[in-house]
Enzyme design. Structure first.
Site, PDB file in Angstrom:
ATOM      1  N   GLU A 499       0.803  -1.222   0.000  1.00 14.32           N
ATOM      2  CA  GLU A 499       0.000   0.000   0.000  1.00 14.32           C
ATOM      3  C   GLU A 499       0.836   1.273   0.000  1.00 14.32           C
ATOM      4  O   GLU A 499       0.396   2.286  -0.541  1.00 14.32           O
ATOM      5  CB  GLU A 499      -1.062   0.015   1.102  1.00 14.32           C
ATOM      6  CG  GLU A 499      -0.561  -0.021   2.503  1.00 14.32           C
ATOM      7  CD  GLU A 499      -1.691  -0.122   3.517  1.00 14.32           C
ATOM      8  OE1 GLU A 499      -2.827   0.241   3.220  1.00 14.32           O
ATOM      9  OE2 GLU A 499      -1.401  -0.562   4.642  1.00 14.32           O
ATOM     10  N   HIS A 515       2.968 -25.613  -2.343  1.00 16.02           N
ATOM     11  CA  HIS A 515       1.752 -25.953  -3.101  1.00 16.02           C
ATOM     12  C   HIS A 515       1.516 -24.975  -4.246  1.00 16.02           C
ATOM     13  O   HIS A 515       0.407 -24.899  -4.772  1.00 16.02           O
ATOM     14  CB  HIS A 515       0.554 -25.994  -2.153  1.00 16.02           C
ATOM     15  CG  HIS A 515       0.699 -27.030  -1.073  1.00 16.02           C
ATOM     16  ND1 HIS A 515       0.644 -28.376  -1.332  1.00 16.02           N
ATOM     17  CD2 HIS A 515       0.972 -26.895   0.241  1.00 16.02           C
ATOM     18  CE1 HIS A 515       0.838 -29.040  -0.204  1.00 16.02           C
ATOM     19  NE2 HIS A 515       1.052 -28.163   0.760  1.00 16.02           N
ATOM     20  N   LYS A 614      -8.335   6.739   4.494  1.00 21.55           N
ATOM     21  CA  LYS A 614      -8.210   6.245   5.864  1.00 21.55           C
ATOM     22  C   LYS A 614      -9.508   5.624   6.353  1.00 21.55           C
ATOM     23  O   LYS A 614      -9.519   4.666   7.094  1.00 21.55           O
ATOM     24  CB  LYS A 614      -7.811   7.416   6.760  1.00 21.55           C
ATOM     25  CG  LYS A 614      -7.510   7.041   8.197  1.00 21.55           C
ATOM     26  CD  LYS A 614      -6.223   6.270   8.281  1.00 21.55           C
ATOM     27  CE  LYS A 614      -5.959   5.709   9.650  1.00 21.55           C
ATOM     28  NZ  LYS A 614      -4.966   4.615   9.568  1.00 21.55           N
TER      29      LYS A 614
END
Ligand code: F6R
Length: 619
Positions: A499, A515, A614
């Protein structure tokens, strides 16, 4: 999301509005605007794309006089960020100016209807539709602003917090909310006269008054220059305003010598955790006291299940909370993305406890998830940071984080505050249910009390991460691995990096690597492994071997004194030893610092990363 500021009184409105916008800039920041009515009764609207500072530049040469005004910082939902789509929006006659936070879901239908009635639009926004509708009603039905707002809002589907100026009523500010937050500050000026402030949260208000009213859903407030405040709901019932005293402190809203809020908030963690634990963890009695649990003891003792709803970082802390509550209190816990939960007709029993975890307390999906749970009869518990927020008020009981306002868009101290609060919650339920021996309970209480000091140690021993973060700025991908309690830490570390630095990063349970994701590992791929010398140490050592054999670069988080993982790593960060369940509170700190320094080395705006907000008050 968007931020709203307003003022009516005897002072010049503009400086109050601009300062308020700066305080709210963390909520949304693609464009901003202000509107005032000056002493000649002229209504001005000034807008700019980009930051609030761009608006200030524009206003420097304009008339910004007037003792009544509204302002807005935008996070685009309908229409790209430009000055046309920026708020305030005006009605066709130019008499009304309005700012809005939220989404009017039926705006297309309303717009077509208004267009059929000859109204024209300049922007692509839902907000312009609403202000035009208000004016249309005002003219067609010959009513005052308040009545027009009330009638218009009855036709609206969606969420809104609005504030409106009417050129013909320069003595009156009208606002309303549903689903999006709005706080009214009630102050006294130097002459002892009442004045009113408006904010999407209390941060633009606290400088002037600590007396606030949280507007409730479907309430409309009319404030006038003579100090009159009247709140009425959509059904036309007068409401008695409930005054609250804010505990917030102005210093908490400043950077305090740090270059960014994010770094300040990372370093605030030890003290923030002390405040969070104060009065709740008693070292003398080796006890935990959470009044939110004590007052509803039966609900927790009899709970068939706990469901925690959250989004983003709060979802990660909820996952750590699940591991701890299941281990300590022996209650099955499910962790749900609130956005999925609310739309999939989940099975909720009346003896379920549904916990909402939300820093802002305003996240639209989390709020909707608990509203759904309430309809199905569950007991609702809120874990929020923002006092008086919508989720805090919508739940039956709860615990505030008390970590102070978090301004940096990337959550740091709220994450650790949520984890520590969920640990307190787990201990408090375990105490009521007697699921832990006294010895284990006391040992956990003693260890939890040590965490703030250990956080301080971790910060001091990792402050030079900036010196090597530079090396990773070229990377296009990162992997983060952890097991058990540290799997959510891996998720959180990856989210923080993406971010604020815009580098792609993924968090995985370490054993899941083989995997599939191991195919991505080569000498270009930094792999951050959380490998404390605890529980699954040997297993994570094997996972590291697997990555090393594929030439991946290992960045590890290790316990002080560790040599095995340290020697296998290209870089390592050290944390002090603690119990497995509390390792996330320490291990996340070097990961927060790593993201911060990689992002700043790349020249990113860490406090206001692109496209993020925010407080996510829309779906
Ligand atoms: C990431 C971040 C977001 C929030 C999410 C939920 O750093 O801050 O992922 O955690 O938007 O917000 P709250 O906790 O306010 O409900």
């Amino acid at each position: 999301m968007c931020g709203i500021v307003g003022y009516i009184g005897e002072q010049n409105a503009y400086p109050i509005l601009i300062k308020g916008l700066h305080r709210l800039e963390y909520r949304g920041y693609d464009s901003a605007g202000v509107s005032m009515i000056n002493s000649n009764g002229e209504l001005s609207v000034l807008k700019a794309t980009g930051k609030v500072s761009a608006l200030e530049e524009k206003c420097a040469t304009a008339d910004t006089s007037g003792t009544i005004g509204i302002a807005h910082t935008r996070w685009a939902t309908h229409g790209e960020p430009n000055t046309v789509n920026a708020h305030p929006h005006m009605s066709q006659s130019g008499n009304l100016a309005m700012v809005h936070n939220g989404i009017i879901e039926n705006y297309k239908t309303l717009r077509s209807e208004l267009e059929r009635n000859g109204m024209t639009f300049c922007s692509e926004t839902d907000t312009e539709v609403l202000v035009q509708l208000i004016e249309f009603i005002q003219i067609k039905q010959q009513c005052d602003l308040f009545t027009a707002v009330q009638r218009a809002l009855k036709n609206v589907v969606g969420a809104y917090a609005i504030a409106i100026l009417d050129k013909n009523r320069p003595d009156q500010l009208v606002c309303a909310r549903k689903g999006s937050p709005l706080v009214i500050g009630v102050g006294n000026n130097a002459n002892g006269h009442k004045e009113f402030y408006l904010g999407s949260d209390a941060t633009p208000i606290i400088e002037y008054t600590n007396q606030v009213i949280y507007l409730k859903d479907e309430e409309i407030a009319v404030m006038d220059r003579n100090g009159r405040l009247e709140i009425t709901n959509l059904s036309n019932v007068k409401q008695t305003p409930e005054m609250h005293t804010l505990q917030m402190n102005l210093d908490e809203l400043e950077k305090g010598g740090f270059p960014h809020f994010m770094l300040k908030e990372i370093w605030e963690q030890p003290n923030a955790m002390r405040t969070c634990l104060r009065g709740r963890l008693s070292i003398q009695d080796r006890d935990v006291l959470l009044s939110g649990i004590v007052d509803h003891r039966d609900k927790f003792i009899k709970a068939r299940r706990i469901i925690i709803c959250a989004c983003g970082t709060s979802w990660h802390s909820a996952l750590i909370g699940k591991y701890f509550i299941e281990e300590a209190a022996q209650i099955p816990v499910e962790v749900e993305y609130a956005s999925e939960f609310r739309y999939r007709n989940p099975v909720i029993f009346p003896d379920d406890v549904v916990i909402a975890v939300s820093q802002s307390g305003e996240t639209a999906d989390t709020l909707a998830a608990i509203q759904l749970a309430e309809q199905k009869g569950a007991f609702l518990y809120g874990i929020c940071n923002v006092i008086g927020s919508s989720i805090a008020r919508a739940t039956h009981s709860g615990t505030y984080l008390h970590v102070g306002p978090e301004i940096g868009v990337a959550s740091t101290k709220a994450f650790t505050g949520q984890v520590i609060t969920l640990c307190l919650l787990g201990l408090a339920i375990a105490k009521e249910k007697k699921t832990l021996s006294d010895q284990t309970f006391h040992m956990l209480v003693d260890e939890l009390e040590q965490i703030p000091d250990k956080m301080q140690w971790t910060l001091e021993h990792n402050k030079n991460i900036d010196q090597f973060a530079q090396m990773f700025t070229y990377c296009r991908n990162f992997l983060y691995l952890g097991r058990g309690y540290n799997y959510p830490v891996a998720l959180e570390g990856a989210l923080k990096l993406k971010e604020i630095s815009y580098i792609h990063a993924e968090g995985y349970p370490a054993a899941e690597m083989k995997h599939g994701p191991i195919a991505l590992v080569d000498e270009e791929m930094p792999v951050v492994v959380i490998a404390p010398k605890r529980g699954m140490y040997d297993k994570i050592v094997s996972n590291i071997q697997e990555i090393k054999s594929r030439k991946g670069k290992i960045i590890s988080v290790v316990t002080e004194g560790d040599t095995i993982v340290k020697n296998m790593s290209d870089y390592h960060f050290v944390i002090p030893d603690t119990r497995d369940c509390f390792v996330p509170l320490l291990a996340v700190i070097p990961l927060q610092l790593l993201s911060y320094y990689v992002a700043t080395a790349k020249g990113r705006n860490v406090d206001q990363p692109r496209n993020l907000a925010k407080s996510v008050t829309v779906e």
